[in-house]
Design a protein around this motif. Structure first.
Motif, PDB file in Angstrom:
ATOM      1  N   VAL A 128       0.831  -1.201   0.000  1.00 38.82           N
ATOM      2  CA  VAL A 128       0.000   0.000   0.000  1.00 38.82           C
ATOM      3  C   VAL A 128       0.869   1.256   0.000  1.00 38.82           C
ATOM      4  CG1 VAL A 128      -1.627   1.346   1.373  1.00 38.82           C
ATOM      5  CG2 VAL A 128      -2.016  -1.096   1.046  1.00 38.82           C
ATOM      6  N   LEU A 129       1.919   1.248   0.836  1.00 36.92           N
ATOM      7  CA  LEU A 129       2.800   2.412   0.881  1.00 36.92           C
ATOM      8  C   LEU A 129       3.488   2.645  -0.464  1.00 36.92           C
ATOM      9  CD1 LEU A 129       4.538   2.158   4.375  1.00 36.92           C
ATOM     10  CD2 LEU A 129       3.152   4.060   3.528  1.00 36.92           C
ATOM     11  N   MET A 130       4.026   1.582  -1.075  1.00 36.25           N
ATOM     12  CA  MET A 130       4.725   1.766  -2.347  1.00 36.25           C
ATOM     13  C   MET A 130       3.757   2.100  -3.471  1.00 36.25           C
ATOM     14  SD  MET A 130       7.963  -0.881  -2.334  1.00 36.25           S
ATOM     15  CE  MET A 130       7.075  -2.378  -1.864  1.00 36.25           C
ATOM     16  N   GLY A 131       2.598   1.424  -3.506  1.00 41.07           N
ATOM     17  CA  GLY A 131       1.618   1.721  -4.545  1.00 41.07           C
ATOM     18  C   GLY A 131       1.095   3.138  -4.436  1.00 41.07           C
ATOM     19  N   ALA A 132       0.693   3.538  -3.214  1.00 37.40           N
ATOM     20  CA  ALA A 132       0.183   4.899  -3.015  1.00 37.40           C
ATOM     21  C   ALA A 132       1.287   5.932  -3.231  1.00 37.40           C
ATOM     22  CB  ALA A 132      -0.404   5.021  -1.609  1.00 37.40           C
ATOM     23  N   MET A 159      10.013  13.570  -0.317  1.00 32.75           N
ATOM     24  CA  MET A 159       9.076  12.983   0.630  1.00 32.75           C
ATOM     25  C   MET A 159       8.604  11.607   0.173  1.00 32.75           C
ATOM     26  SD  MET A 159       5.518  14.501   2.178  1.00 32.75           S
ATOM     27  CE  MET A 159       4.502  14.030   0.780  1.00 32.75           C
ATOM     28  N   PHE A 160       8.229  11.493  -1.089  1.00 29.83           N
ATOM     29  CA  PHE A 160       7.715  10.206  -1.567  1.00 29.83           C
ATOM     30  C   PHE A 160       8.834   9.191  -1.773  1.00 29.83           C
ATOM     31  CE2 PHE A 160       3.994  12.829  -2.886  1.00 29.83           C
ATOM     32  CZ  PHE A 160       3.082  12.206  -2.055  1.00 29.83           C
ATOM     33  N   ALA A 161      10.061   9.661  -2.009  1.00 25.40           N
ATOM     34  CA  ALA A 161      11.187   8.727  -2.024  1.00 25.40           C
ATOM     35  C   ALA A 161      11.359   8.093  -0.650  1.00 25.40           C
ATOM     36  CB  ALA A 161      12.463   9.452  -2.443  1.00 25.40           C
ATOM     37  N   ALA A 162      11.161   8.886   0.406  1.00 26.33           N
ATOM     38  CA  ALA A 162      11.231   8.344   1.764  1.00 26.33           C
ATOM     39  C   ALA A 162      10.092   7.363   2.016  1.00 26.33           C
ATOM     40  CB  ALA A 162      11.193   9.480   2.778  1.00 26.33           C
ATOM     41  N   VAL A 163       8.887   7.682   1.522  1.00 23.79           N
ATOM     42  CA  VAL A 163       7.744   6.774   1.671  1.00 23.79           C
ATOM     43  C   VAL A 163       8.038   5.446   0.987  1.00 23.79           C
ATOM     44  CG1 VAL A 163       5.326   6.389   1.018  1.00 23.79           C
ATOM     45  CG2 VAL A 163       6.032   8.606   1.952  1.00 23.79           C
ATOM     46  N   GLY A 171       8.242   1.652   2.619  1.00 23.94           N
ATOM     47  CA  GLY A 171       7.511   0.503   2.084  1.00 23.94           C
ATOM     48  C   GLY A 171       8.429  -0.630   1.680  1.00 23.94           C
ATOM     49  N   ASN A 172       9.536  -0.291   1.020  1.00 24.01           N
ATOM     50  CA  ASN A 172      10.472  -1.329   0.599  1.00 24.01           C
ATOM     51  C   ASN A 172      11.136  -1.993   1.802  1.00 24.01           C
ATOM     52  OD1 ASN A 172      11.533  -2.585  -1.822  1.00 24.01           O
ATOM     53  ND2 ASN A 172      13.514  -1.750  -1.228  1.00 24.01           N
ATOM     54  N   GLY A 173      11.444  -1.187   2.834  1.00 24.22           N
ATOM     55  CA  GLY A 173      12.040  -1.769   4.034  1.00 24.22           C
ATOM     56  C   GLY A 173      11.102  -2.736   4.732  1.00 24.22           C
ATOM     57  N   LEU A 174       9.813  -2.390   4.783  1.00 22.87           N
ATOM     58  CA  LEU A 174       8.838  -3.279   5.418  1.00 22.87           C
ATOM     59  C   LEU A 174       8.637  -4.567   4.636  1.00 22.87           C
ATOM     60  CD1 LEU A 174       6.089  -0.756   6.587  1.00 22.87           C
ATOM     61  CD2 LEU A 174       7.735  -1.992   8.005  1.00 22.87           C
ATOM     62  N   SER A 175       9.026  -4.560   3.356  1.00 27.34           N
ATOM     63  CA  SER A 175       8.862  -5.769   2.545  1.00 27.34           C
ATOM     64  C   SER A 175      10.086  -6.675   2.582  1.00 27.34           C
ATOM     65  CB  SER A 175       8.579  -5.386   1.087  1.00 27.34           C
ATOM     66  OG  SER A 175       9.748  -4.895   0.452  1.00 27.34           O
ATOM     67  N   SER A 176      11.109  -6.305   3.348  1.00 34.08           N
ATOM     68  CA  SER A 176      12.339  -7.100   3.384  1.00 34.08           C
ATOM     69  C   SER A 176      12.057  -8.514   3.891  1.00 34.08           C
ATOM     70  CB  SER A 176      13.365  -6.427   4.296  1.00 34.08           C
ATOM     71  OG  SER A 176      14.546  -7.192   4.361  1.00 34.08           O
ATOM     72  N   GLY A 177      12.487  -9.491   3.133  1.00 37.02           N
ATOM     73  CA  GLY A 177      12.333 -10.886   3.536  1.00 37.02           C
ATOM     74  C   GLY A 177      10.980 -11.496   3.235  1.00 37.02           C
ATOM     75  N   ILE A 178      10.031 -10.715   2.740  1.00 39.33           N
ATOM     76  CA  ILE A 178       8.686 -11.251   2.511  1.00 39.33           C
ATOM     77  C   ILE A 178       8.695 -12.332   1.437  1.00 39.33           C
ATOM     78  CG2 ILE A 178       6.436 -10.683   1.512  1.00 39.33           C
ATOM     79  CD1 ILE A 178       6.475  -8.095   3.029  1.00 39.33           C
ATOM     80  N   LEU A 179       9.382 -12.068   0.327  1.00 43.18           N
ATOM     81  CA  LEU A 179       9.369 -13.046  -0.756  1.00 43.18           C
ATOM     82  C   LEU A 179      10.079 -14.328  -0.340  1.00 43.18           C
ATOM     83  CD1 LEU A 179      10.109 -10.707  -3.809  1.00 43.18           C
ATOM     84  CD2 LEU A 179       7.910 -11.417  -2.857  1.00 43.18           C
ATOM     85  N   LEU A 180      11.187 -14.208   0.380  1.00 41.93           N
ATOM     86  CA  LEU A 180      11.881 -15.393   0.883  1.00 41.93           C
ATOM     87  C   LEU A 180      11.001 -16.164   1.856  1.00 41.93           C
ATOM     88  CD1 LEU A 180      15.402 -13.830   1.622  1.00 41.93           C
ATOM     89  CD2 LEU A 180      14.818 -15.333  -0.289  1.00 41.93           C
ATOM     90  N   THR A 181      10.321 -15.432   2.750  1.00 44.31           N
ATOM     91  CA  THR A 181       9.511 -16.087   3.782  1.00 44.31           C
ATOM     92  C   THR A 181       8.293 -16.774   3.190  1.00 44.31           C
ATOM     93  OG1 THR A 181      10.235 -14.418   5.385  1.00 44.31           O
ATOM     94  CG2 THR A 181       8.289 -15.712   5.949  1.00 44.31           C
ATOM     95  N   LEU A 182       7.570 -16.090   2.308  1.00 42.47           N
ATOM     96  CA  LEU A 182       6.395 -16.710   1.700  1.00 42.47           C
ATOM     97  C   LEU A 182       6.787 -17.925   0.872  1.00 42.47           C
ATOM     98  CD1 LEU A 182       4.334 -13.578   0.556  1.00 42.47           C
ATOM     99  CD2 LEU A 182       3.807 -15.136   2.436  1.00 42.47           C
ATOM    100  N   GLY A 183       7.910 -17.828   0.149  1.00 46.04           N
ATOM    101  CA  GLY A 183       8.370 -18.990  -0.606  1.00 46.04           C
ATOM    102  C   GLY A 183       8.668 -20.167   0.298  1.00 46.04           C
TER     103      GLY A 183
END
Length: 434
Positions: free
Chosen positions: A320-324, A344-348, A352-364
């Motif tokens: 949501v953060l990256m899409g918005a 400002m949006f680069a920080a947003v 968002g990217n930081g919160l997604s760290s490890g998600i793809l590895l974990t879900l896999g």
């Protein structure tokens, strides 16, 4: 004693610390060397006679090699094990380094880059498979987020190491030799260090790594979560594994690919946006650097959230953060304070990217068959890598026929659609745990 039992007695931090010399340190070394070389690939290609378009094509050979290497890597890990695959990938990568240094022409250089990308896929999948089978479910996300953070650290520091080597030696190939030294150290560490496959045997499926999507050897994956006893499965080939798990790959896998695509688009859109609104290179580098620093600072927080509250609690805010962020940025190009909005949006996007760290590895790891995860993870990583490779092409194509603002907005829509896909498919394939 299984790793789950050990975890109960020594705690998550101690078990994660034990993985350091087996998984995290080789990852750091590999990423450090690769990060030093990646920015210099187009430069060396240009020195060998490539034009701008051809140099970009040579640089993309690294991604093409990684995409094409994931599925063969799944077969290799399943057949030879994680340690042998990592050692072989590191050794073959050394041949690629030698080819890059002594390439007599552009063709040999491009093939060498392709070979390194191919081996990087095998190296990455071997680590992923090891963690999927050895780390208890209770702190799997933290372990894999730390793995992702270690890789990000190497890729972040690598370019600075390359800059220092250029200042000392004045030759781009010094960074390639540095990659070779990192690879040699990685191979030695993998071969002479404690064998992770003996020190931490795979946990019993019913205990630490119970699959979240189950089915017996004769049952196809329809996409539904199946309960009941967990049978002992024989090893399937890569293609049969893809067919058996086509439901999760075509649903949750596509959602994961959208996340990978939005991540990759961030690396392309932010520099282009800065140029488009008239900022100088130093300001753009500062903004992108701050965004990257925010991203890196949050990598372990993502694992904490996933382990304690569930996978969706990290995946959904990130998307949501990256899409918005992309969607909102698309409307700021011609505003008087465009530079402020860009920062400002680069920080947003960094948050968002930081919160997604490890998600793809974990879900896999969550949805992989616990008895033989490597062939499945090869397919999973091919999907996610394809998403990452396709998004810069999408941004380029839309910007060419319309504008950069429209292309940025399109990536925002992709991010929000990906968020909806995670809402739909994560609870179905990955029941809440934490």
């Amino acid at each position: 004693m299984s790793v789950a039992d050990r975890a109960d007695s020594v705690g998550a931090r101690d078990v994660l610390w034990r993985f350091g010399p087996m998984v995290y340190l080789p990852t750091l070394l590999f990423a450090l060397g690769e990060g030093a070389v990646i920015p210099l690939i187009p430069i060396i290609a240009a020195q060998l006679g490539a034009g701008v378009a051809t140099a970009a094509l040579v640089a993309s050979a690294l991604v093409v090699g990684q995409l094409s290497g994931n599925i063969p890597a799944g077969w290799a890990v399943a057949r030879f094990g994680e340690r042998r695959t990592m050692a072989a990938a590191g050794t073959i990568s050394l041949a690629g380094v030698v080819g890059m240094v002594f390439a007599p022409g552009l063709a040999v250089f491009a093939v060498s880059v392709l070979l390194i990308g191919f081996c990087a896929a095998a190296f990455g999948l071997a680590r992923h498979s090891f963690m999927a089978t050895r780390v208890p479910l209770s702190f799997r996300a933290r372990a894999l987020s730390l793995l992702g953070g270690t890789f990000r650290l190497g890729m972040f520091v690598g370019p600075f190491a390359a800059a220092a080597l250029l200042a000392v030696f004045g030759d781009e190939r010094a960074a390639v030799w540095f990659f070779g030294v990192c690879l040699a150290a990685t191979v030695v560490l993998v071969l002479v260090g404690p064998d992770p496959e003996e020190r931490f045997a795979p946990a019993p499926p019913a205990a630490a790594s119970a699959p979240l999507v189950r089915g017996d050897a004769e049952t196809e994956d329809t996409g539904e979560v199946v309960t009941g006893s967990i049978p002992t499965l024989g090893r399937d080939g890569v293609l049969r594994t893809m067919w058996r798990h086509r439901g999760v790959l075509s649903r949750l896998g596509i959602a994961a690919a959208s996340l990978s695509g939005v991540r990759s688009a961030r690396q392309v859109v932010l520099p282009l946006w800065g140029v488009s609104i008239g900022l100088d290179a130093q300001t753009i580098a500062l903004v992108v650097g701050v965004s990257g620093a925010i991203d890196f600072a949050l990598f372990y927080a993502s694992g904490q959230v996933m382990d304690r509250f569930g996978r969706l609690w990290a995946a959904l805010p990130a998307m949501v953060l990256m899409g918005a962020g992309f969607l909102a940025l698309a409307f700021t190009h011609d505003l008087p304070d465009a530079a402020m909005w860009f920062a400002m949006f680069a920080a947003v996007l960094g948050v968002g990217n930081g919160l997604s760290s490890g998600i793809l590895l974990t879900l896999g790891a969550d949805v992989a068959p616990p008895s033989d995860p490597a062939p499945f993870l090869g397919s999973w990583r091919t999907l996610t890598d394809a998403g990452g490779a396709a998004s810069p092409l999408l941004v380029s194509a839309v910007a060419a026929v319309s504008s950069l603002s429209v292309a940025t907005g399109v990536m925002g829509v992709v991010g929000l659609l990906g968020a909806l896909a995670f809402v739909r498919w994560v609870p179905r394939f990955v029941p809440r745990h934490g």
